[in-house]
Motif scaffolding. Structure first.
Motif, mmCIF file in Angstrom:
data_model
loop_
_atom_site.group_PDB
_atom_site.id
_atom_site.type_symbol
_atom_site.label_atom_id
_atom_site.label_comp_id
_atom_site.label_asym_id
_atom_site.label_seq_id
_atom_site.Cartn_x
_atom_site.Cartn_y
_atom_site.Cartn_z
ATOM 1 N N GLU A 1 -57.686 -13.630 15.127
ATOM 2 C CA GLU A 1 -57.039 -12.386 15.506
ATOM 3 C C GLU A 1 -57.342 -11.370 14.414
ATOM 4 O O GLU A 1 -56.862 -11.484 13.300
ATOM 5 C CB GLU A 1 -55.527 -12.574 15.641
ATOM 6 C CG GLU A 1 -55.114 -13.465 16.801
ATOM 7 C CD GLU A 1 -53.605 -13.562 16.937
ATOM 8 O OE1 GLU A 1 -52.915 -12.815 16.221
ATOM 9 O OE2 GLU A 1 -53.137 -14.387 17.738
ATOM 10 N N GLY A 2 -58.145 -10.400 14.740
ATOM 11 C CA GLY A 2 -58.529 -9.418 13.730
ATOM 12 C C GLY A 2 -59.575 -8.481 14.279
ATOM 13 O O GLY A 2 -59.903 -8.488 15.466
ATOM 14 N N THR A 3 -60.132 -7.675 13.397
ATOM 15 C CA THR A 3 -61.116 -6.680 13.800
ATOM 16 C C THR A 3 -62.527 -7.256 13.729
ATOM 17 O O THR A 3 -62.756 -8.337 13.184
ATOM 18 C CB THR A 3 -61.028 -5.446 12.886
ATOM 19 O OG1 THR A 3 -61.393 -5.852 11.548
ATOM 20 C CG2 THR A 3 -59.628 -4.873 12.865
ATOM 21 N N GLN A 4 -63.456 -6.493 14.266
ATOM 22 C CA GLN A 4 -64.864 -6.879 14.199
ATOM 23 C C GLN A 4 -65.323 -6.984 12.749
ATOM 24 O O GLN A 4 -66.072 -7.900 12.385
ATOM 25 C CB GLN A 4 -65.713 -5.843 14.953
ATOM 26 C CG GLN A 4 -67.208 -6.062 14.872
ATOM 27 C CD GLN A 4 -67.700 -7.133 15.832
ATOM 28 O OE1 GLN A 4 -67.128 -8.203 15.912
ATOM 29 N NE2 GLN A 4 -68.757 -6.828 16.559
ATOM 30 N N GLU B 1 -63.529 -7.754 10.142
ATOM 31 C CA GLU B 1 -62.971 -8.971 9.543
ATOM 32 C C GLU B 1 -63.725 -10.210 9.999
ATOM 33 O O GLU B 1 -63.971 -11.122 9.209
ATOM 34 C CB GLU B 1 -61.486 -9.080 9.898
ATOM 35 C CG GLU B 1 -60.629 -8.029 9.208
ATOM 36 C CD GLU B 1 -59.229 -7.943 9.772
ATOM 37 O OE1 GLU B 1 -58.361 -7.374 9.092
ATOM 38 O OE2 GLU B 1 -58.990 -8.434 10.901
ATOM 39 N N ARG B 2 -64.114 -10.232 11.279
ATOM 40 C CA ARG B 2 -64.867 -11.393 11.774
ATOM 41 C C ARG B 2 -66.218 -11.497 11.069
ATOM 42 O O ARG B 2 -66.623 -12.582 10.626
ATOM 43 C CB ARG B 2 -65.075 -11.289 13.282
ATOM 44 C CG ARG B 2 -65.826 -12.516 13.829
ATOM 45 C CD ARG B 2 -66.255 -12.338 15.270
ATOM 46 N NE ARG B 2 -65.128 -12.439 16.172
ATOM 47 C CZ ARG B 2 -64.726 -11.478 16.995
ATOM 48 N NH1 ARG B 2 -65.368 -10.311 16.991
ATOM 49 N NH2 ARG B 2 -63.705 -11.645 17.786
ATOM 50 N N LEU B 3 -66.917 -10.373 10.937
ATOM 51 C CA LEU B 3 -68.226 -10.389 10.275
ATOM 52 C C LEU B 3 -68.092 -10.788 8.807
ATOM 53 O O LEU B 3 -68.930 -11.532 8.278
ATOM 54 C CB LEU B 3 -68.893 -9.019 10.393
ATOM 55 C CG LEU B 3 -69.329 -8.600 11.805
ATOM 56 C CD1 LEU B 3 -69.812 -7.152 11.816
ATOM 57 C CD2 LEU B 3 -70.425 -9.531 12.334
ATOM 58 N N LYS B 4 -67.036 -10.305 8.136
ATOM 59 C CA LYS B 4 -66.813 -10.657 6.732
ATOM 60 C C LYS B 4 -66.584 -12.161 6.593
ATOM 61 O O LYS B 4 -67.115 -12.804 5.674
ATOM 62 C CB LYS B 4 -65.611 -9.892 6.183
ATOM 63 C CG LYS B 4 -65.853 -8.413 5.972
ATOM 64 C CD LYS B 4 -66.730 -8.178 4.760
ATOM 65 C CE LYS B 4 -66.941 -6.700 4.507
ATOM 66 N NZ LYS B 4 -67.891 -6.469 3.394
ATOM 67 N N ARG B 5 -65.781 -12.709 7.479
ATOM 68 C CA ARG B 5 -65.498 -14.146 7.415
ATOM 69 C C ARG B 5 -66.766 -14.968 7.670
ATOM 70 O O ARG B 5 -67.018 -15.965 6.987
ATOM 71 C CB ARG B 5 -64.429 -14.519 8.445
ATOM 72 C CG ARG B 5 -63.033 -14.011 8.121
ATOM 73 C CD ARG B 5 -62.340 -14.864 7.079
ATOM 74 N NE ARG B 5 -62.177 -16.242 7.478
ATOM 75 C CZ ARG B 5 -61.187 -16.700 8.238
ATOM 76 N NH1 ARG B 5 -60.266 -15.859 8.698
ATOM 77 N NH2 ARG B 5 -61.112 -17.976 8.546
ATOM 78 N N LEU B 6 -67.555 -14.557 8.639
ATOM 79 C CA LEU B 6 -68.799 -15.275 8.946
ATOM 80 C C LEU B 6 -69.772 -15.206 7.774
ATOM 81 O O LEU B 6 -70.417 -16.200 7.423
ATOM 82 C CB LEU B 6 -69.448 -14.689 10.206
ATOM 83 C CG LEU B 6 -68.755 -14.993 11.536
ATOM 84 C CD1 LEU B 6 -69.367 -14.160 12.656
ATOM 85 C CD2 LEU B 6 -68.846 -16.481 11.875
ATOM 86 N N ALA B 7 -69.859 -14.033 7.153
ATOM 87 C CA ALA B 7 -70.769 -13.869 6.013
ATOM 88 C C ALA B 7 -70.280 -14.667 4.823
ATOM 89 O O ALA B 7 -71.055 -15.358 4.156
ATOM 90 C CB ALA B 7 -70.905 -12.391 5.651
ATOM 91 N N TYR B 8 -68.978 -14.598 4.555
ATOM 92 C CA TYR B 8 -68.432 -15.276 3.377
ATOM 93 C C TYR B 8 -68.470 -16.788 3.528
ATOM 94 O O TYR B 8 -68.516 -17.514 2.542
ATOM 95 C CB TYR B 8 -67.004 -14.803 3.118
ATOM 96 C CG TYR B 8 -66.526 -15.136 1.735
ATOM 97 C CD1 TYR B 8 -67.159 -14.580 0.626
ATOM 98 C CD2 TYR B 8 -65.475 -16.015 1.527
ATOM 99 C CE1 TYR B 8 -66.746 -14.883 -0.652
ATOM 100 C CE2 TYR B 8 -65.057 -16.322 0.246
ATOM 101 C CZ TYR B 8 -65.690 -15.754 -0.841
ATOM 102 O OH TYR B 8 -65.286 -16.071 -2.112
ATOM 103 N N SER B 9 -68.477 -17.261 4.772
ATOM 104 C CA SER B 9 -68.576 -18.703 5.023
ATOM 105 C C SER B 9 -70.017 -19.191 4.971
ATOM 106 O O SER B 9 -70.280 -20.368 5.215
ATOM 107 C CB SER B 9 -67.956 -19.042 6.384
ATOM 108 O OG SER B 9 -66.594 -18.686 6.420
#
Length: 676
Positions: free
Chosen positions: A15-18, A20-28
């Motif tokens: 649950e979040g913004t686009q 935030e999703r991209l940041k999480r994917l990149a940071y992972s």
């Protein structure tokens, strides 16, 4: 596409913004650096077009080409197939194709649903996941970025995050005659330098503070800043700009060189932002993890470290030993002197480690140290970093309560900000935060703190970076495993352009890899000999049959194990070799009531619950603490010694107000029953 990637990688509910999703994917580690840059460029272009109606035909063509490369990467990564395609060609514009394209879109949406059936296949094993990650990086490496692409996709966004106005295509002296203006902080592209063109010129108002040489992605960086030096020599005062001075014919104090790639120690000359303060001949270039903010560059220019070091060296320590203040002991003063000596004589190492036994006054020592560092103006702002809110709260209390000089506390003299304050202001001198909150602010945020937000970091319990606690996920941030926690911990403390001071009583095996060898150590044994600590009594060693003999299955046996899915005990396959469990580790992972009861039966014979002494029992996790409390009460009752309320209590991160419980445990005989 980002949502599909999220599902394919089984990242869980979101649950979040686009952003935030991209940041999480990149940071992972799922989105390579180039791919993240393309995603954000397309996202921002779409936002500008839909919300503000801005854009141009040239921008649209640029976005189409990048979308093509993004799609190629996606296909190669998740279809395990290499596409031998020619360079992208713009489609012929035919308005009548609208219906046809809508039909294709509907078809693709149906395919998107079908793709979800691939999730199980894509995550069938760790090996499959690692192979895909390798394939993803390989495909991303094949994406060619020229210098212009690198600036648009990678360098511009990072400069913008640090607070600079930047747009390679629009804020450009060569193409648009862009010049600096008062009240604006601009990174102007292609600035004229007497026959040469600097890739960026960093202006605070109309004053030129920095020159940037940009390279295309993955090309070698001029780590000696040679090209930037040429620009700094040739720049002139045209267009009413202000130059700060002249240092050996260089007219710009700060020089930079980058190819847009995140810094990697293994690829020094091909990554990072290389930076040089040209004002002193003996300064050397170093790699940064991000860009200085405009205010950060101004403060860096104004700061005179030689003067601060001289002030620090000449200041006395008497007030730190005054009985009306901290009343520090000789070894605590020696610890402060050792850290200051290294800061002054070997600042380039940017690390100091203090090792002091529990109970010898690490917190009071560091209060005195941080006060001296701020008072001498050696550092402008200190970050006090912990991995627990409770530890931070305790430290804040110490800084607010302990008097240092002229009956004033640190908080009386300097501005101090607590955990709830996410961004320090210009007057803040000491800021408290947890590692977990900093990970969020730096790596899951579209506007992270600049690297110059702090120039000193004090890390309490520094060894914890290598000890993953099962309940480390406070503030709703979880780490997958110990390696993951270590990497986040290390990323946080290395993100800022800051001097790092670590504090610990028990350095872990790899602590010195981050902080170096201790500059000062004061051991438990020495503290006992000096009369500052009381020696402990010989320990009780409780042995059970289980921890004496261990758990062993012989070759050929068929172990039995509980299957949580069926709820049954099932027999496993025949063992091809002997299987032995480490009992200590087993007991941390598998909490059994019989083993804990056997140990506690012995402890209740030793510990008198009515005495003035206090006992700490360490649990593996929260539910284990509940079990221990329950068994203790039962076993005391069994031997005819019922205990009063508040005598045996749990204090963990999941307790109600653990900070208050900790204070009560320290100051009162029993915990009040209303605190339970």
């Amino acid at each position: 596409m980002s949502q599909l990637i999220w599902d394919f990688e089984q990242m869980g509910e979101f649950e979040g913004t686009q952003i935030e999703r991209l940041k999480r994917l990149a940071y992972s580690g799922i989105l390579p650096e180039v791919i993240e840059g393309i995603f954000h460029t397309i996202r921002k272009s779409g936002n500008q077009a839909s919300h503000y109606g801005t854009g141009s035909f040239e921008q649209a063509k640029f976005i189409l080409k990048k979308a093509y490369k993004l799609s190629k990467w996606f296909y190669e990564t998740y279809e395990n197939d290499f596409l031998e395609l020619a360079e992208y060609e713009l489609p012929v514009i035919i308005d009548e194709r609208a219906n046809e394209l809508q039909g294709q879109l509907d078809f693709l949406e149906q395919q998107l649903e079908d793709y979800k059936s691939k999730i199980e296949e894509l995550n069938s094993s760790k090996e499959v996941q690692e192979t895909r990650k390798s394939r993803s990086n390989k495909s991303a490496r094949n994406i060619y970025l020229n210098e212009h692409d690198t600036r648009i996709l990678l360098i511009d966004p990072e400069l913008r995050k640090a607070g600079w106005e930047v747009d390679t295509d629009l804020l450009n002296f060569k193409t648009h005659k862009t010049v600096p203006e008062k009240g604006r902080n601009m990174a102007i592209a292609e600035w004229y330098c007497n026959g040469k063109w600097a890739d960026y010129a960093l202006f605070v108002g109309t004053t030129l503070y920095g020159i940037v040489e940009a390279k295309k992605y993955r090309s070698d960086i001029s780590t000696d800043l040679r090209q930037s030096k040429i620009y700094a020599e040739r720049v002139t005062r045209d267009h009413d700009i202000e130059l700060l001075g002249n240092w050996n014919d260089y007219k710009v104090p700060f020089l930079f060189s980058t190819n847009g790639r995140e810094y990697l120690e293994q690829l020094k000359t091909k990554s990072g932002i290389w930076y040089l303060d040209i004002r002193k001949k003996d300064n050397h270039a170093a790699a940064l993890k991000g860009w200085f903010s405009p205010q950060g560059l101004v403060e860096l220019y104004d700061r005179d470290l030689d003067e601060s070091n001289d002030r620090l060296e000449k200041s006395d320590y008497d007030y730190l030993q005054d009985q009306s203040g901290l009343s520090l002991r000789d070894y605590q003063i020696e610890a402060i002197k050792k850290v200051e000596k290294k800061i002054i004589e070997r600042p380039e190492e940017q690390r100091s480690l203090l090792v002091m036994a529990t109970g010898t006054g690490k917190t009071r020592t560091v209060i005195g140290l941080s006060y001296r560092l701020i008072k001498s103006d050696r550092f402008k702002r200190i970050l006090f970093l912990t991995d627990r809110r409770m530890l931070a709260t305790q430290a804040i209390g110490s800084y607010q309560d302990n008097r240092i000089e002229n009956l004033n506390t640190f908080a009386d003299v300097y501005q101090l900000e607590e955990l709830k304050d996410t961004t320090p202001d210009g007057e803040t001198r000491l800021h408290f935060a947890t590692v977990q909150s900093m990970v969020k602010r730096l790596f899951y945020n579209d506007s992270p703190l600049p690297i110059d937000s702090y120039d000193c970091i004090i890390i309490d319990e520094a060894h914890r970076g290598y000890n993953l606690d099962k309940e480390i996920d406070e503030e709703d941030l979880s780490f997958k495993d110990q390696d993951d926690y270590v990497s986040q911990y290390k990323k946080v403390i290395e993100y800022f352009n800051a001097y790092i001071i670590g504090l610990t009583a028990t350095p872990a095996l790899h602590t010195t890899q981050i902080f170096g060898e201790p500059v000062f150590s004061y051991s438990y044994r020495q503290a006992v000999l000096d009369g500052h600590l009381i020696d402990y009594e010989p320990p009780y060693n409780i042995k059970t049959k289980l921890n004496s003999k261990g758990i062993v299955w012989k070759k050929g046996e068929r172990p039995k194990a509980y299957n949580p899915e069926t709820g049954k005990i099932e027999e496993l396959a025949v063992l091809e070799d002997e299987l032995k469990f480490d009992v200590d580790q087993f007991n941390k992972l598998v909490i059994t009531e019989p083993f804990n009861r056997a140990v506690i039966k012995q402890l209740v014979q030793i510990i008198d619950p009515t005495s003035d002494e206090k006992t700490l029992v360490f649990a593996a996790r929260d539910e284990h603490a509940d079990l221990i409390v329950s068994i203790f009460k039962e076993e005391y009752n069994a031997i005819g010694l019922p205990v009063e309320q508040g005598t045996i209590e749990k204090i963990t991160g999941k307790s109600y107000n653990p900070q208050e419980l900790t204070t009560q445990f320290k100051n009162e005989k029993f915990l009040p029953s209303q605190s339970r």
